[in-house]
Design an enzyme around this catalytic site. Structure first.
Site, mmCIF file in Angstrom:
data_model
loop_
_atom_site.group_PDB
_atom_site.id
_atom_site.type_symbol
_atom_site.label_atom_id
_atom_site.label_comp_id
_atom_site.label_asym_id
_atom_site.label_seq_id
_atom_site.Cartn_x
_atom_site.Cartn_y
_atom_site.Cartn_z
ATOM 1 N N ASP A 139 -6.344 1.068 0.769
ATOM 2 C CA ASP A 139 -6.419 1.124 2.228
ATOM 3 C C ASP A 139 -7.824 0.699 2.654
ATOM 4 O O ASP A 139 -8.607 0.213 1.835
ATOM 5 C CB ASP A 139 -6.065 2.527 2.743
ATOM 6 C CG ASP A 139 -7.092 3.571 2.327
ATOM 7 O OD1 ASP A 139 -8.049 3.246 1.576
ATOM 8 O OD2 ASP A 139 -6.957 4.730 2.760
ATOM 9 N N LYS A 187 0.832 -1.204 0.000
ATOM 10 C CA LYS A 187 0.000 0.000 0.000
ATOM 11 C C LYS A 187 0.864 1.251 0.000
ATOM 12 O O LYS A 187 0.640 2.179 -0.789
ATOM 13 C CB LYS A 187 -0.934 0.006 1.205
ATOM 14 C CG LYS A 187 -1.934 1.165 1.185
ATOM 15 C CD LYS A 187 -2.573 1.402 2.537
ATOM 16 C CE LYS A 187 -1.632 2.138 3.464
ATOM 17 N NZ LYS A 187 -2.266 2.553 4.734
#
Length: 211
Positions: free
Chosen positions: A139, A121
């Protein structure tokens, strides 16, 4: 309406409502963006922005942070989540940059993932925001909103599977923007516990909307 038509309408509305979205993290360089994103894991951008001015004043670049000790960095970030682990990762990351990348943040997923404390991420945020690449960071907000809007299927049960489906669905030119569209929509409108469906400009297109 077919799914691909609905998806196209959803992103057309995002494009209209948020033509120039960007991260809410505050930073002055690519290195500082990396630090801020690492600090933002399981922590709000607001909290991160409260600690980074003093942190960046003391450690503005990889060289200065690499020369620090974790307990020194801890004092600047003690109010964020998991400060001990993050302080250690920040120092280790900076030392790795100095040792293998001349103090510069690399621009490939492969190299970013070799940095301590950097996961997929975080790497995708850097690739998208700092380097303008078609990378999709997933996320909790992006994961939730993508499912609620029906953009991704129920089989996309992990962030990586959501990322792969979104990359197939969203035009490459929109991908750097789409991360922010979905994230900000999840942060302020399609919130986790009580989504604000009455105020949502996608309500008529959303299969999860509270009517």
């Amino acid at each position: 309406m077919k799914k691909n038509e609905r998806d196209a309408l959803i992103f057309a509305r995002f494009r209209e409502k948020m033509p120039n979205p960007t991260t809410e993290l505050q930073f002055g360089s690519i290195f500082q963006l990396l630090v801020a994103v690492m600090l933002s894991a399981q922590c709000t951008d607001k909290r991160v922005n409260q600690v980074t001015p003093a942190l960046f004043k003391q450690y503005p670049d990889a060289r200065s942070l690499a020369e620090a000790e974790a307990d020194e960095v801890y004092e600047y970030i003690r109010s964020v989540s998991y400060p001990n682990a993050k302080a250690a990762h920040l120092v280790e990351m900076a030392r790795e940059l100095m040792t293998h990348h001349n103090g510069e943040v690399p621009a490939t997923m492969e190299d970013l993932l070799t940095l301590p404390g950097v996961g997929r991420k975080t790497a995708n945020v850097l690739l998208s925001v700092a380097f303008g690449q078609s990378a999709m960071a997933v996320d909790t907000h992006v994961f939730r909103v993508s499912h609620r809007l029906g953009i991704v299927t129920r089989s996309a049960s992990t962030p990586l599977l959501v990322e792969r489906q979104l990359l197939r669905i969203i035009p490459s030119a929109d991908i750097p923007l789409a991360h922010h569209w979905l994230l900000l929509h999840g942060r302020y409108v399609c919130t986790a516990r009580k989504p604000h469906c009455a105020d949502c400009f996608l309500r008529d297109l959303c299969p999860s909307a509270i009517r």
